[in-house]
Write an enzyme that holds these catalytic residues in place. Structure first.
Site: not given
Length: 406
Positions: A265, A273, A282, A306
């Protein structure tokens, strides 16, 4: 040895072309019943390819399938007589220039799908236009007769294609092959294969049953590529191009009773973000996917968001710990450059001079937390995933950027 994506995309058209040439060369060895069936096979395979393309909402594949179906019908209907006759000369001339031009156009336009009017029009327009133009020549056999006959008389390398039409085919073919080697869409591979097969067909159109054999190859190529494209969409993550959760579940069916799972993770992904935007988020996911894909003895999957998963077949968690530690470190050591768009030079020459350390606005350091379990912990896959998530939370609680075991 792992086959590169470019080599894999080239494999299907290469096999179809080679098989078509071999069958055409050794037709005498085929059973009589199969030889009699050959002319009908493209009329079966190409509609099948068209149907699959329509059901999968792929307008460019449908346009190509219908175009090839119309081209084959024209060959069987009008090119079974000497090319010097009319309207055979005009139909041959039309196929020599119209088909590669349409395929080139399809290579450069985006996939619109069939749920929009533009995509539907794109799918049916090429074949419809080819049919209409051919019927104009059929009803007016003197139209462009001189030009068509001179095109046939001027041959390239003892083929029926003229130097101009043959060069045009080769130019479009080179363009398709180049795009297929550099881009992901499987359509580029289909376009290159169709162009090469049609080039061979028209070049040696007088060979017995060549159109039937070659267009059977086109039908197989399109059917296989469209189907494999559907498989890729169903089992691969579009962003990272690694397996998705469905692919993981399929892989577990062949994993046996001895395997390890690692849940990976991204740390502080929401902050990435929020601070840098979803485009960089991304990019970060692509970096993580690329790094974990190089883990020895493991298959990488994007589990969701993620979160990623690594499957090690036939290994315990102790045996995979070193590999996971290496991939964790490789991600932590990866230097993601955040470009300063506000101060980017407008002139290309000035930008080249300033490339280097000065181009960096800030560097983003990615880290991941990893939770590891193996099948000896017992239970179903769903239970093992829960255990791996608990181990992952343990790694997060311990300060992140580390491994933890269930």
């Amino acid at each position: 040895m792992q086959i590169s994506p470019a080599a894999y995309r080239a494999l299907t058209p290469a096999l179809c072309v080679a098989l078509s040439i071999l069958i055409c060369w050794q037709q005498r060895l085929l059973p009589a019943a199969l030889t009699a069936l050959l002319p009908q096979l493209p009329f079966i395979l190409l509609p099948v390819a068209s149907l699959i393309a329509a059901l999968s909402n792929q307008s460019r594949e449908l346009a190509t399938s219908l175009l090839m179906l119309c081209a084959y019908w024209l060959i069987r209907s009008y090119l079974q007589t000497p090319l010097q006759s009319l309207p055979a000369a005009q139909i041959f001339y039309l196929l020599s220039y119209f088909v590669p031009s349409v395929v080139l156009y399809l290579l450069f336009i985006p996939e619109n799908g069939l749920r929009h009017a533009r995509g539907t029009g794109l799918a049916v327009l090429p074949a419809t236009l080819l049919f209409v133009l051919s019927q104009i020549f059929v009803t007016n056999p003197q139209l462009m007769a001189e030009l068509s006959l001179s095109n046939i008389a001027d041959q390239l390398w003892n083929m029926h294609l003229s130097p101009l039409s043959g060069s045009w085919y080769l130019l479009v073919l080179i363009c398709a092959v180049t795009m297929a080697s550099r881009r992901q869409p499987i359509f580029d591979s289909s376009a290159a294969g169709c162009l090469l097969i049609l080039f061979i067909t028209l070049g040696w159109i007088d060979v017995n049953n060549i159109s039937a054999v070659m267009f059977t190859g086109i039908g197989i190529l399109l059917t296989v590529n469209i189907t494999s494209g559907l498989f890729h969409m169903g089992f691969y993550d579009e962003l990272t191009q690694i397996g998705n959760r469905r692919a993981l579940l399929a892989a577990l069916k062949t994993a046996g009773n001895h395997y390890s799972l690692a849940m990976v993770d991204a740390d502080h992904f929401k902050k990435i973000n929020d601070r840098f935007g979803h485009d960089l988020g991304d990019q970060a996911l692509k970096v993580i996917a690329s790094c974990i894909s190089n883990t020895g003895g493991a298959r990488a999957f994007r589990y969701g968001g993620e979160e990623f998963c690594l499957l090690f077949k036939g290994k315990s968690r102790e045996e995979v710990a070193d590999s996971l530690e290496q991939v964790r470190q490789s991600i932590a050591n990866y230097d993601m450059v955040i470009r300063d768009k506000k101060h980017r030079p407008t002139e290309q020459t000035e930008g080249k001079k300033k490339r280097g350390a000065s181009k960096r606005h800030s560097n983003l350091r990615l880290t991941v937390s990893v939770g590891v379990v193996d099948s000896s912990d017992g239970g179903s896959f769903e239970q093992l995933i829960k255990l791996a998530d608990r181990a992952l939370y343990k790694a997060k609680a311990g300060g992140r950027n580390r491994l933890a075991f269930a």
